[in-house]
Design an enzyme around this catalytic site. Structure first.
Site, PDB file in Angstrom:
ATOM      1  N   ALA A  33     -14.995 -13.271   1.302  1.00 62.75           N
ATOM      2  CA  ALA A  33     -14.243 -13.466   2.366  1.00 62.75           C
ATOM      3  C   ALA A  33     -14.197 -12.187   3.167  1.00 62.75           C
ATOM      4  O   ALA A  33     -13.032 -11.587   3.385  1.00 62.75           O
ATOM      5  CB  ALA A  33     -12.772 -14.227   1.875  1.00 62.75           C
ATOM      6  N   HIS A  38     -14.059  -4.558   4.673  1.00 58.95           N
ATOM      7  CA  HIS A  38     -15.303  -4.520   3.920  1.00 58.95           C
ATOM      8  C   HIS A  38     -16.386  -3.981   4.560  1.00 58.95           C
ATOM      9  O   HIS A  38     -17.099  -3.274   4.167  1.00 58.95           O
ATOM     10  CB  HIS A  38     -15.430  -5.981   3.339  1.00 58.95           C
ATOM     11  CG  HIS A  38     -14.630  -6.653   2.642  1.00 58.95           C
ATOM     12  ND1 HIS A  38     -13.615  -7.649   2.890  1.00 58.95           N
ATOM     13  CD2 HIS A  38     -14.353  -6.355   1.318  1.00 58.95           C
ATOM     14  CE1 HIS A  38     -13.110  -8.181   1.921  1.00 58.95           C
ATOM     15  NE2 HIS A  38     -13.216  -7.276   0.884  1.00 58.95           N
ATOM     16  N   ASP A 152      -6.524  -0.587  -2.443  1.00 56.58           N
ATOM     17  CA  ASP A 152      -6.429  -0.813  -3.958  1.00 56.58           C
ATOM     18  C   ASP A 152      -6.456   0.229  -4.637  1.00 56.58           C
ATOM     19  O   ASP A 152      -7.292   0.876  -5.360  1.00 56.58           O
ATOM     20  CB  ASP A 152      -7.337  -1.552  -4.364  1.00 56.58           C
ATOM     21  CG  ASP A 152      -7.408  -3.249  -3.772  1.00 56.58           C
ATOM     22  OD1 ASP A 152      -6.729  -3.847  -3.940  1.00 56.58           O
ATOM     23  OD2 ASP A 152      -8.266  -3.393  -2.763  1.00 56.58           O
TER      24      ASP A 152
END
Length: 285
Positions: A33, A38, A152
């Site tokens: 996704a 990314h 993250d």
């Protein structure tokens, strides 16, 4: 279009040919996704190594039974098309059975250190699932460098500690968080947001940034974080946590003299759980 392989044998054959030629390898682990965040990590990987591998694997080990594993988006064709515009040499997209074959019993279980609290309190299963799959990917790909996003933040520090503790010879490199124009951190889960929730979501980053500035100017950490929780709740979120931690160890922190500080938050709006983090600027008081 980058080549796609689905098995460890195919992956290892490609990587072995590169290594025998003296080439270095960078890994960008993803669950697919893919979005611009990314792709920024992929671009960064190309600056660190001769060859780039992107893994696409929705890891069941990091989802609890009540979480969104079944509905997590699986968009391999779209992801492959997006990666075709980048310098990617190989996409590794294993099936669950390839990563966790019948009889698989071994797990990595980080305890303490950067794995303490925060996500571990909200999702006790999470870092065991992450470190298990990442250690397997490191063993399968044998990268020289692996790129992990700063969004993250706790995961980044846990993976760094795991690599050091298990003597895994890979350089774990952070990639900056990519944001929408209004500050919302890019995430594959943002597509779950309703229009109303999407309009409210940037408050998370705004409140965190304002809180970091206050702490940087000397405001008491406990007071600022309590006010941040109240403000995030008033913005329509249900807060899992909003805390100030040492940026590298993730230890609780009471003073700006205790080290570099990172503010971390996880909160739900509608049916979507969002996370974010920002550094506390230093030397402003």
């Amino acid at each position: 279009m980058p080549e796609i392989v689905h098995t460890k044998a195919e992956l290892r054959a490609r990587v072995a040919s590169w290594k025998s030629a003296g080439q270095t390898v960078a890994l960008v682990p993803t669950m697919g996704a893919l979005h611009a965040g990314h792709l920024a990590l992929v671009k960064q990987a190309g600056d660190h190594a001769d060859r780039v591998v992107v893994s696409i694997f929705v890891n069941p080990a990091q989802f609890a039974p009540h979480e969104d594993f079944d509905r997590y988006p699986r968009t391999l064709d779209t992801d492959s098309a997006a990666l075709s515009a980048e310098r990617v040499d190989l996409i590794y997209a294993p099936a669950v059975e390839e990563m966790y074959p019948e009889g698989f019993i071994t797990r990595v279980a980080p305890q303490g250190g950067p794995a303490s609290g925060l996500e571990s309190d909200a999702r006790p299963h999470f870092f065991g699932g992450v470190t298990t799959v990442v250690s397997k990917l490191f063993g399968q790909v044998r990268p020289d460098v692996a790129i992990f996003g700063e969004k993250d933040w706790q995961q980044l520090q846990v993976v760094r500690r795991m690599s050091r503790d298990l003597d895994i010879d890979v350089e774990v490199v952070p990639g900056p968080t990519v944001r929408e124009h209004d500050g919302l951190a890019l995430s594959s889960r943002n597509r779950y947001l309703s229009p109303e929730d999407r309009a409210a979501a940037p408050a998370l980053h705004r409140i965190l940034t304002e809180s970091a500035a206050l702490i940087g100017h000397g405001a008491p950490i406990g007071v600022v974080m309590a006010d941040a929780r109240e403000a995030i709740t008033k913005a329509g979120f249900t807060v899992d946590y909003v805390e100030a931690r040492h940026a590298l160890t993730l230890d609780p922190i009471a003073s700006t003299h205790d080290g570099p500080i990172r503010l971390l938050v996880a909160a739900r709006i509608g049916g979507t759980r969002l996370i974010d983090n920002v550094p506390v600027p230093r030397g402003q008081d």
